[in-house]
Design an enzyme around this catalytic site. Sequence first.
Site, short mmCIF file in Angstrom:
data_model
loop_
_atom_site.label_atom_id
_atom_site.label_comp_id
_atom_site.label_asym_id
_atom_site.label_seq_id
_atom_site.Cartn_x
_atom_site.Cartn_y
_atom_site.Cartn_z
N ARG A 150 -12.20 -80.07 -59.51
CA ARG A 150 -12.00 -81.40 -60.08
C ARG A 150 -12.00 -81.37 -61.60
NH1 ARG A 150 -16.79 -84.42 -57.07
NH2 ARG A 150 -17.74 -82.41 -57.62
N ASP B 155 -15.27 -75.75 -57.39
CA ASP B 155 -15.00 -77.15 -57.71
C ASP B 155 -13.81 -77.20 -58.65
OD1 ASP B 155 -15.00 -79.83 -58.36
OD2 ASP B 155 -17.16 -79.94 -58.74
N THR C 88 -24.36 -91.27 -61.83
CA THR C 88 -23.95 -89.95 -61.36
C THR C 88 -25.15 -89.04 -61.21
OG1 THR C 88 -22.43 -88.10 -61.76
CG2 THR C 88 -23.59 -88.98 -63.67
N THR D 190 -20.85 -75.32 -48.78
CA THR D 190 -19.61 -75.93 -49.28
C THR D 190 -18.93 -75.07 -50.34
OG1 THR D 190 -20.93 -77.25 -50.81
CG2 THR D 190 -20.29 -78.29 -48.74
N GLN E 41 -22.46 -93.43 -51.93
CA GLN E 41 -22.42 -93.53 -53.39
C GLN E 41 -21.39 -94.56 -53.84
OE1 GLN E 41 -21.81 -89.38 -54.58
NE2 GLN E 41 -23.88 -89.39 -55.42
#
Length: 216
Positions: free
Chosen positions: A142, A140, A163, A128, A84
């Site tokens: 972030r 997550d 994205t 994950t 990416q």
Amino acid sequence: MQGSVDLPGGGTGVPALDYVASSRLPMPWAIFDIHAFVERDTGKEHIALSLGDLGTDEPVLARIHSECLTGDALFSQRCDCGAQLETALQRIAHEGRGILLYLRQEGRGIGLVNKIRAYQLQDQGADTVEANERLGFPADMRRYDFCKPMLDHFGVRRVRLMTNNPRKERTLEALGIEVTEHIPLQVNRNPYNEQYLRTKARKLGHRFKEYFGEGP
């Protein structure tokens, strides 16, 4: 911080950043400019890679990319991060104008060592999200709100965002950055990251309908 420039945002709930310095950065696809920023409260460093004139009203081709040492630098096939990153930079170079924000949020925010611990759990069968949660972290961690002062530094108000993650789009829109176009960035699907991609679609809402018919 010597040579730093205060960026707005600290008083509005958005982390305050200091702009530090810029330099030319020759890359395989074009000569980009690299810009260094530091979070004032944490000292965490982030960079932006820019190309061309960003100071116009035309939407800017943009990518928000969270650090992934294993994928970006070590060519790991467990994720799609490195592919990416490279694809986004190639597209910006092809257009001759754009920006990539490289955010130091390794392992969805849990850090490099904890990411490797999560890899160990994934080797034992966890996905994950499950691996992060077993280590005591959210799925997550972030955050993307400090993209606002970074984009403000360049006068960027409108973006064409590369994205698969709708949370990035929602955050930018909530901060007053108009996302005029969503550009999928679906690259490097392989046998080693199949479950990783499916988990992003099923549990994190990433757009992978082209792959699995899942995601918003």
